[in-house]
Structure formats: structure tokens, C-alpha cells
Design a protein around this motif. Sequence first.
Motif, PDB file in Angstrom:
ATOM      1  N   ASN A  31       0.826  -1.213   0.000  1.00 52.25           N
ATOM      2  CA  ASN A  31       0.000   0.000   0.000  1.00 52.25           C
ATOM      3  C   ASN A  31       0.860   1.263   0.000  1.00 52.25           C
ATOM      4  O   ASN A  31       0.458   2.306   0.529  1.00 52.25           O
ATOM      5  CB  ASN A  31      -0.953   0.013   1.194  1.00 52.25           C
ATOM      6  N   SER A  32       2.044   1.197  -0.602  1.00 51.28           N
ATOM      7  CA  SER A  32       2.909   2.369  -0.739  1.00 51.28           C
ATOM      8  C   SER A  32       2.240   3.372  -1.678  1.00 51.28           C
ATOM      9  O   SER A  32       2.077   3.111  -2.866  1.00 51.28           O
ATOM     10  CB  SER A  32       4.273   1.941  -1.293  1.00 51.28           C
ATOM     11  N   ARG A  33       1.869   4.524  -1.130  1.00 49.02           N
ATOM     12  CA  ARG A  33       1.113   5.515  -1.908  1.00 49.02           C
ATOM     13  C   ARG A  33       1.440   6.911  -1.409  1.00 49.02           C
ATOM     14  O   ARG A  33       1.907   7.105  -0.281  1.00 49.02           O
ATOM     15  CB  ARG A  33      -0.385   5.253  -1.802  1.00 49.02           C
ATOM     16  N   VAL A  34       1.162   7.901  -2.264  1.00 45.92           N
ATOM     17  CA  VAL A  34       1.504   9.289  -1.985  1.00 45.92           C
ATOM     18  C   VAL A  34       0.882   9.770  -0.676  1.00 45.92           C
ATOM     19  O   VAL A  34       1.516  10.513   0.086  1.00 45.92           O
ATOM     20  CB  VAL A  34       1.062  10.185  -3.155  1.00 45.92           C
ATOM     21  N   SER A  35      -0.334   9.354  -0.395  1.00 44.43           N
ATOM     22  CA  SER A  35      -1.032   9.838   0.803  1.00 44.43           C
ATOM     23  C   SER A  35      -0.397   9.357   2.100  1.00 44.43           C
ATOM     24  O   SER A  35      -0.797   9.794   3.183  1.00 44.43           O
ATOM     25  CB  SER A  35      -2.502   9.421   0.762  1.00 44.43           C
ATOM     26  N   ASN A  36       0.596   8.469   2.028  1.00 43.63           N
ATOM     27  CA  ASN A  36       1.283   8.008   3.238  1.00 43.63           C
ATOM     28  C   ASN A  36       2.335   8.990   3.741  1.00 43.63           C
ATOM     29  O   ASN A  36       2.814   8.862   4.869  1.00 43.63           O
ATOM     30  CB  ASN A  36       1.978   6.663   2.977  1.00 43.63           C
ATOM     31  N   TRP A  37       2.711   9.979   2.925  1.00 42.52           N
ATOM     32  CA  TRP A  37       3.805  10.856   3.337  1.00 42.52           C
ATOM     33  C   TRP A  37       3.563  11.592   4.657  1.00 42.52           C
ATOM     34  O   TRP A  37       4.492  11.719   5.470  1.00 42.52           O
ATOM     35  CB  TRP A  37       4.140  11.860   2.231  1.00 42.52           C
ATOM     36  N   PHE A  42       9.717  10.819   8.331  1.00 42.78           N
ATOM     37  CA  PHE A  42       9.825  12.203   7.863  1.00 42.78           C
ATOM     38  C   PHE A  42       9.394  12.244   6.411  1.00 42.78           C
ATOM     39  O   PHE A  42       9.557  11.282   5.669  1.00 42.78           O
ATOM     40  CB  PHE A  42      11.212  12.813   8.089  1.00 42.78           C
ATOM     41  N   ASN A  43       8.808  13.371   6.028  1.00 48.04           N
ATOM     42  CA  ASN A  43       8.214  13.526   4.710  1.00 48.04           C
ATOM     43  C   ASN A  43       9.283  14.006   3.732  1.00 48.04           C
ATOM     44  O   ASN A  43       9.628  15.183   3.688  1.00 48.04           O
ATOM     45  CB  ASN A  43       7.059  14.529   4.793  1.00 48.04           C
ATOM     46  N   ALA A  44       9.807  13.080   2.944  1.00 42.70           N
ATOM     47  CA  ALA A  44      10.907  13.413   2.036  1.00 42.70           C
ATOM     48  C   ALA A  44      10.503  14.442   0.997  1.00 42.70           C
ATOM     49  O   ALA A  44      11.320  15.279   0.588  1.00 42.70           O
ATOM     50  CB  ALA A  44      11.416  12.147   1.356  1.00 42.70           C
ATOM     51  N   MET A  45       9.246  14.416   0.562  1.00 38.41           N
ATOM     52  CA  MET A  45       8.807  15.397  -0.436  1.00 38.41           C
ATOM     53  C   MET A  45       8.914  16.815   0.121  1.00 38.41           C
ATOM     54  O   MET A  45       9.297  17.751  -0.580  1.00 38.41           O
ATOM     55  CB  MET A  45       7.383  15.094  -0.872  1.00 38.41           C
ATOM     56  N   GLU A  46       8.570  16.988   1.381  1.00 34.92           N
ATOM     57  CA  GLU A  46       8.661  18.299   2.015  1.00 34.92           C
ATOM     58  C   GLU A  46      10.101  18.661   2.379  1.00 34.92           C
ATOM     59  O   GLU A  46      10.540  19.790   2.188  1.00 34.92           O
ATOM     60  CB  GLU A  46       7.781  18.340   3.270  1.00 34.92           C
ATOM     61  N   TYR A 101      11.482   4.085   1.357  1.00 32.47           N
ATOM     62  CA  TYR A 101      11.165   3.706   2.729  1.00 32.47           C
ATOM     63  C   TYR A 101      10.533   2.308   2.722  1.00 32.47           C
ATOM     64  O   TYR A 101       9.755   1.981   1.826  1.00 32.47           O
ATOM     65  CB  TYR A 101      10.131   4.659   3.328  1.00 32.47           C
ATOM     66  N   CYS A 102      10.829   1.511   3.753  1.00 35.80           N
ATOM     67  CA  CYS A 102      10.119   0.246   3.966  1.00 35.80           C
ATOM     68  C   CYS A 102      10.305  -0.668   2.750  1.00 35.80           C
ATOM     69  O   CYS A 102      11.423  -1.070   2.430  1.00 35.80           O
ATOM     70  CB  CYS A 102       8.660   0.557   4.284  1.00 35.80           C
ATOM     71  N   ILE A 103       9.250  -0.976   2.030  1.00 36.53           N
ATOM     72  CA  ILE A 103       9.349  -1.804   0.827  1.00 36.53           C
ATOM     73  C   ILE A 103      10.247  -1.138  -0.214  1.00 36.53           C
ATOM     74  O   ILE A 103      10.776  -1.796  -1.119  1.00 36.53           O
ATOM     75  CB  ILE A 103       7.951  -2.080   0.258  1.00 36.53           C
ATOM     76  N   GLY A 104      10.452   0.163  -0.077  1.00 37.50           N
ATOM     77  CA  GLY A 104      11.317   0.888  -0.987  1.00 37.50           C
ATOM     78  C   GLY A 104      12.767   0.444  -0.955  1.00 37.50           C
ATOM     79  O   GLY A 104      13.511   0.696  -1.915  1.00 37.50           O
ATOM     80  N   GLY A 105      13.199  -0.206   0.130  1.00 40.40           N
ATOM     81  CA  GLY A 105      14.539  -0.785   0.123  1.00 40.40           C
ATOM     82  C   GLY A 105      14.662  -1.855  -0.949  1.00 40.40           C
ATOM     83  O   GLY A 105      15.660  -1.916  -1.682  1.00 40.40           O
TER      84      GLY A 105
END
Length: 252
Positions: A31-37, A42-46, A101-105
Motif C-alpha cells: 500500500n505504498s502511496r503518496v497519501s502516506n507521506w 519524515f516527509n521526504a517530499m517536504e 522507505y520500507c518496501i522501498g529498500g
Amino acid sequence: MPFYQRGDVRIRYEEAGSGFPLLVTPGGGLNSRVSNWPTAVFNAMEEFKNDFRCITMDQRNANGGDSSGPVPVDDPWGAFADDQLGLMDHLGIREFFFMGYCIGGCFGLKLIERAPERVVAAVICQTVGHRPDDPDVMYRSGKDVWAPELLPRRPDLTMATIEAYLHNLYRKRPDFVYSVSREFTRSCRTPLLVLPDDTAAHPYQTSMDIIELAPNVEATPYPWREPPELKAKTIDQVRRFLRAHERVTAGQ
């Protein structure tokens, strides 16, 4: 909400900032999705939008997201990499940083295996991985959390298909980070920065294995999430690491 489409795969993505491209994928397992930031450590986009051209996306078939596509039983990790590289192609980006992050590894190491000439440097944050004392923690998450919400929306899918998919994600290579082998990691020349964690889904040992195996790797202190001052220093370490590998081509 911009979308990238390739055949029967449709990927929703967002951008912020400018400069050298940084593809960042939030946690959440399948469930890796944009709304999880907003709920990330920490919010990498910000945090990095003033430093880089930050790009993020809903992963294929994440519940609560707007990306969709087949459930690729035969090559699940390769399909995620295809989606991510396809998005970069769509945006006209050749070279880029990656932070997962997480599954992103798992995403990050697979991306490097698939396209080492394109991933300039990667940050592996709180990676998931095989836990010998609870080897099915990720499989259960997929079956008990992800699948029950997905299946009612997808009459083309069956639980048998989902179970085969989860098997190939998490049981086919029951070791390390699931998506690549230890042998590949030993040969990986891409600069890596690892942020270890230690939870049921983020085994400390998996991060340590990456640190021990990869020949061009750095690590943050552990633990790093608390107190706030230490987390801020860790975020600055990520920024310095990426800036040190920045290319003047700005990824084009």
C-alpha cells in the motif's frame, strides 16, 4: 493528479521542487502511496523539495492510491522497477537519485540491478527484509491487509493469484531484502546510504547485511528517529549524501 500510462498499467505521480531528480517512494508495503507521506518518519517530499526535483508515486495496486495494473505473478519486483523506470522515461529523466522507505529498500536495489547506469545514488530507509524468527510477516501483511481490500475492487483476481504473487514476492527468495541476492549487493557499485530500523517488518539485521555487503555504502547512526535533534541531523546527512553525488546534467 498527473498520470503516466503504459498499456494496462496506469501510474499516478506527483512532483515538487526543482534540480537533480529524486524519486522517493513512501512506506506502507504493497500500500505504498503518496497519501502516506504525512505519517512517514519524515516527509521526504517536504524535506527535500528545496534541494531536488522530488517525484513520488502510488505503487501499482496500492489500496487508497490511484495506480493500477495487472498483478504480475511471474516477476513482481521486476514489474515495480518497470513502473518506476517507465515513469522516469515519461518525465524525460535519464539519471536520478532514489530514496525508498520500507518496501522501498527492495525497490531501490532492484532498480539498481535493472538500471545501474541510471540510479546515481540511493538511500535505503527502514527497509523490509526477511526475518528468520517470523519469516512470513510480509506475506501475512499482503494476505491479511492488502488483499482483502483489493479483491472486492478487482473481479479479475482470485485469492489463488494473490497467494502466488505474494509467494514470489516474499517466499521465493526467503533471505535478505527479497528483491535481489547477496551476490548482487556485493557487486553493487552504486553509492548507498542506509537508515536502519528495527521493527517486525523492518529487521535491523537486513540493514546491517546491506551495510556489510555493499562496497560503496554509508550508514546513519542507529537509532536515529529520536530525539528530534538527532532525526534532524540524520535528514541533513541524507541531504549531504545526495548533494555529494549530484550531477550537473540535472538528470536529462
